[in-house]
Design a protein around this motif. Structure first.
Motif, PDB file in Angstrom:
ATOM      1  N   CYS A  60       0.858  -1.194   0.000  1.00  0.00           N
ATOM      2  CA  CYS A  60       0.000   0.000   0.000  1.00  0.00           C
ATOM      3  C   CYS A  60       0.891   1.240   0.000  1.00  0.00           C
ATOM      4  CB  CYS A  60      -0.912  -0.020   1.226  1.00  0.00           C
ATOM      5  SG  CYS A  60      -2.064   1.377   1.305  1.00  0.00           S
ATOM      6  N   ASP A  61       0.752   2.066  -1.041  1.00  0.00           N
ATOM      7  CA  ASP A  61       1.652   3.195  -1.256  1.00  0.00           C
ATOM      8  C   ASP A  61       1.564   4.225  -0.127  1.00  0.00           C
ATOM      9  OD1 ASP A  61       3.529   4.687  -2.662  1.00  0.00           O
ATOM     10  OD2 ASP A  61       1.991   5.816  -3.740  1.00  0.00           O
ATOM     11  N   GLU A  77      -2.391  10.446   2.291  1.00  0.00           N
ATOM     12  CA  GLU A  77      -3.685   9.939   2.757  1.00  0.00           C
ATOM     13  C   GLU A  77      -3.534   8.569   3.427  1.00  0.00           C
ATOM     14  OE1 GLU A  77      -4.084  12.832  -0.468  1.00  0.00           O
ATOM     15  OE2 GLU A  77      -3.026  10.898  -0.358  1.00  0.00           O
ATOM     16  N   ASN A  78      -2.746   7.681   2.797  1.00  0.00           N
ATOM     17  CA  ASN A  78      -2.570   6.345   3.366  1.00  0.00           C
ATOM     18  C   ASN A  78      -1.741   6.372   4.641  1.00  0.00           C
ATOM     19  OD1 ASN A  78      -4.061   5.203   1.303  1.00  0.00           O
ATOM     20  ND2 ASN A  78      -2.265   4.671   0.070  1.00  0.00           N
ATOM     21  N   ILE A 127      -2.422   2.943   6.926  1.00  0.00           N
ATOM     22  CA  ILE A 127      -2.505   1.716   6.124  1.00  0.00           C
ATOM     23  C   ILE A 127      -1.331   1.574   5.155  1.00  0.00           C
ATOM     24  CG2 ILE A 127      -5.008   1.549   6.284  1.00  0.00           C
ATOM     25  CD1 ILE A 127      -5.194   2.773   3.480  1.00  0.00           C
ATOM     26  N   ALA A 128      -0.459   2.570   5.066  1.00  0.00           N
ATOM     27  CA  ALA A 128       0.675   2.506   4.142  1.00  0.00           C
ATOM     28  C   ALA A 128       1.681   1.458   4.600  1.00  0.00           C
ATOM     29  CB  ALA A 128       1.347   3.869   4.036  1.00  0.00           C
ATOM     30  N   THR A 129       2.251   0.725   3.637  1.00  0.00           N
ATOM     31  CA  THR A 129       3.261  -0.296   3.967  1.00  0.00           C
ATOM     32  C   THR A 129       4.512  -0.190   3.110  1.00  0.00           C
ATOM     33  OG1 THR A 129       2.199  -1.886   2.464  1.00  0.00           O
ATOM     34  CG2 THR A 129       1.553  -1.969   4.791  1.00  0.00           C
ATOM     35  N   GLY A 130       4.550   0.762   2.142  1.00  0.00           N
ATOM     36  CA  GLY A 130       5.719   0.883   1.285  1.00  0.00           C
ATOM     37  C   GLY A 130       5.531   1.963   0.251  1.00  0.00           C
ATOM     38  N   ALA A 176       1.307  -6.099   8.892  1.00  0.00           N
ATOM     39  CA  ALA A 176       0.474  -6.467   7.748  1.00  0.00           C
ATOM     40  C   ALA A 176       0.396  -7.992   7.626  1.00  0.00           C
ATOM     41  CB  ALA A 176       1.044  -5.871   6.467  1.00  0.00           C
ATOM     42  N   PRO A 177      -0.759  -8.546   7.264  1.00  0.00           N
ATOM     43  CA  PRO A 177      -0.872 -10.001   7.112  1.00  0.00           C
ATOM     44  C   PRO A 177      -0.111 -10.472   5.874  1.00  0.00           C
ATOM     45  CG  PRO A 177      -2.920  -8.931   6.442  1.00  0.00           C
ATOM     46  CD  PRO A 177      -2.041  -7.858   7.008  1.00  0.00           C
ATOM     47  N   VAL A 178       0.914 -11.303   6.064  1.00  0.00           N
ATOM     48  CA  VAL A 178       1.711 -11.797   4.943  1.00  0.00           C
ATOM     49  C   VAL A 178       1.751 -13.324   4.906  1.00  0.00           C
ATOM     50  CG1 VAL A 178       3.155  -9.727   4.864  1.00  0.00           C
ATOM     51  CG2 VAL A 178       3.872 -11.674   6.273  1.00  0.00           C
ATOM     52  N   GLY A 179       0.999 -13.973   5.825  1.00  0.00           N
ATOM     53  CA  GLY A 179       0.985 -15.426   5.886  1.00  0.00           C
ATOM     54  C   GLY A 179       0.037 -16.039   4.868  1.00  0.00           C
ATOM     55  N   TRP A 180      -0.214 -17.316   5.032  1.00  0.00           N
ATOM     56  CA  TRP A 180      -0.982 -18.098   4.062  1.00  0.00           C
ATOM     57  C   TRP A 180      -2.462 -18.221   4.393  1.00  0.00           C
ATOM     58  CZ3 TRP A 180      -0.375 -19.673  -0.703  1.00  0.00           C
ATOM     59  CH2 TRP A 180       0.910 -19.753  -1.247  1.00  0.00           C
TER      60      TRP A 180
END
Length: 488
Positions: free
Chosen positions: A410-411, A415-416, A421-424, A468-472
């Motif tokens: 999420c850029d 705003e983010n 909610i921004a992650t990168g 952030a959820p990165v699992g399966w």
């Protein structure tokens, strides 16, 4: 009444932790554990490359053939790290020096035979089961190396459902039509609607056409593959499956038990709640790569050095980043020209650019733990795991907005950032009219440098990325629902 355990046979050319050249192995190795709580128990069929039988210890022979494409073969059942594996022991095909697909920079001339054999055995196990009476309810085939499994089953008249996952459509298993008979394929089906690909045979296309369902490794990649720019000549096949409701994109996850900075044996432990250990990892990484303390962020790169991965864009954009006080540590191998270009960059910026040619799994963990940002400027990226490893380790991804990169990062717009909610940082979003080029990467790196100067904002961005959820969990649920639907 106890729930019936459903069985899936996963057929692939590599699987972590046994054999790995890229993200495919991580997916094949991690998905079984995520599926098991959902009622699906997996066995993974893969070739017994040199040393693999020793890794699983004492195995049990559960299948055999005196003439598997030119020599005797057996399947040996074993277990490693909780993973149930079936190793295809066929020395005439797989007992050779080099990697899974090549040696000394050249592909093995008989790769089409080697992986047709893997596919044939997968189909035979699906049709007839193993000597210990194990038989799958469904077969999951991965990429061109397993592309003929759905075809062999179709030609045998089997009703066993199959799922074909395209991890990277650029690799299609193409061979001359004169190999049809040897590969045990019917000439009557060598048509543009089936096996034929511009007068040649494509094992990837075969699987894409014959599988019960077609999946890709991210929703955006599924959409991109319907376009000529991304489809590599197979966009028509993808569109047809989509139009029949037989295409899905499930984003890959990572094994969060392996990729966890709090328990990773390669790094000084830290977590989203206490990131103090990350600073120590950063200092150690600077020392390991003989880099001076930068005034800006420390970028890390863990990648194959290929055109797809945007290495030329990196070479063009990094000088501006370095001149603004950044530093970069690079681990990768691939195209000799890109290796030389990065070597030149390191020579021009001593103390700011560190380069290791090759691949080292343990070092990759240390890079993710020690970096401030991780660069992934890929021209196309079906799913991508690098950005997820970065997020998990609080190393902020700077990515091209394509495929799975677009779906997972999420850029960091104002705003983010304000919404938490921004992650990168992303650039070149084609859906917004952007292009993936060096100018876009330079601009994204500039934004990263600017935000890095605001310690509070950077800390918040890192915290959001690490949580952030990165699992399966989500994707495994989607796979399980598809599998359930197919066997019902």
């Amino acid at each position: 009444m106890a729930r019936r355990i459903k069985r899936v046979l996963s057929v692939a050319s590599e699987c972590a932790p046994l054999i790995k050249t890229g993200g495919l192995a991580d997916v094949v190795g991690a998905l079984p554990a995520a599926l098991e709580p959902l009622g699906w128990k997996t066995k993974v069929l893969l070739p017994a490359y040199p040393g693999l039988l020793q890794k699983i210890g004492r195995g049990t022979r559960v299948w055999g053939d005196e003439n598997l494409f030119g020599g005797p073969a057996a399947v040996v059942r074993g277990k490693i790290d909780g993973l149930n594996v079936l190793l295809l022991d066929a020395p005439h095909l797989f007992d050779r020096d080099g990697g899974p697909y090549s040696a000394h920079g050249h592909d093995f001339h008989d790769n089409h035979v080697r992986f047709a054999a893997l596919s044939w055995v997968g189909a035979q196990i699906a049709l007839h089961g193993t000597k210990d009476k194990w038989k799958p309810d469904l077969v999951h085939a991965h990429d061109w190396q397993a592309g003929l499994v759905p075809s062999y089953l179709r030609y045998a008249g089997s009703q066993i459902p199959t799922v074909m996952t395209v991890h990277n459509i650029a690799f299609q298993g193409i061979v001359g039509a004169d190999q049809l008979d040897y590969l045990r394929l019917p000439s009557w089906d060598f048509t543009p609607e089936s096996l034929e690909y511009h007068g040649l045979l494509s094992t990837l296309k075969a699987g894409m056409v014959h599988a019960s369902r077609l999946t890709t490794v991210s929703p955006s990649y599924a959409q991109e593959l319907t376009e000529a720019h991304f489809g590599f000549g197979l966009e028509g096949v993808v569109k047809a499956r989509r139009d029949r409701g037989e295409l899905a994109g499930f984003i890959n996850g990572v094994d969060v038990s392996v990729w966890d900075p709090a328990t990773d044996p390669e790094v000084v432990p830290y977590s989203a709640l206490d990131t103090s250990g990350k600073a120590e990892n950063r200092q150690r990484l600077l020392q390991e790569f003989s880099l001076a303390e930068p005034t800006g962020p420390l970028a890390v790169v863990v990648t194959r050095l290929t055109y797809q991965k945007g290495i030329d864009l990196m070479v063009e954009a990094l000088p501006g980043f370095l001149e603004r006080g950044g530093a970069v540590a690079i681990l990768g191998s691939g195209d000799a020209d890109y290796e030389a270009a990065l070597g030149d960059l390191a020579a021009r910026y001593p103390g700011q650019v560190g380069l290791r040619i090759g691949y080292d799994e343990a070092l990759s963990h240390r890079l993710y733990a020690g970096g401030d940002i991780v660069l992934v400027p890929s021209r196309f990226e079906p799913s991508g795991l690098t950005q997820l490893y970065g997020m998990r380790y609080g190393t902020i991804p700077v990515v091209a907005a394509t495929g799975g990169l677009r779906d997972t990062v999420c850029d960091a717009t104002p705003e983010n950032l304000a919404a938490g909610i921004a992650t990168g940082f992303t650039f070149g979003d084609a859906y917004l009219g952007g292009t993936i080029d060096a100018g876009g990467l330079s601009f994204a790196l500039g934004r990263a440098i600017d935000l890095y100067g605001d310690a509070e904002a950077w800390s918040q961005l890192r915290h959001t990325a690490m949580n952030a959820p990165v699992g399966w969990e989500q994707s495994a649920t989607q796979y399980a629902a598809m599998f359930d639907n197919l066997i019902e």
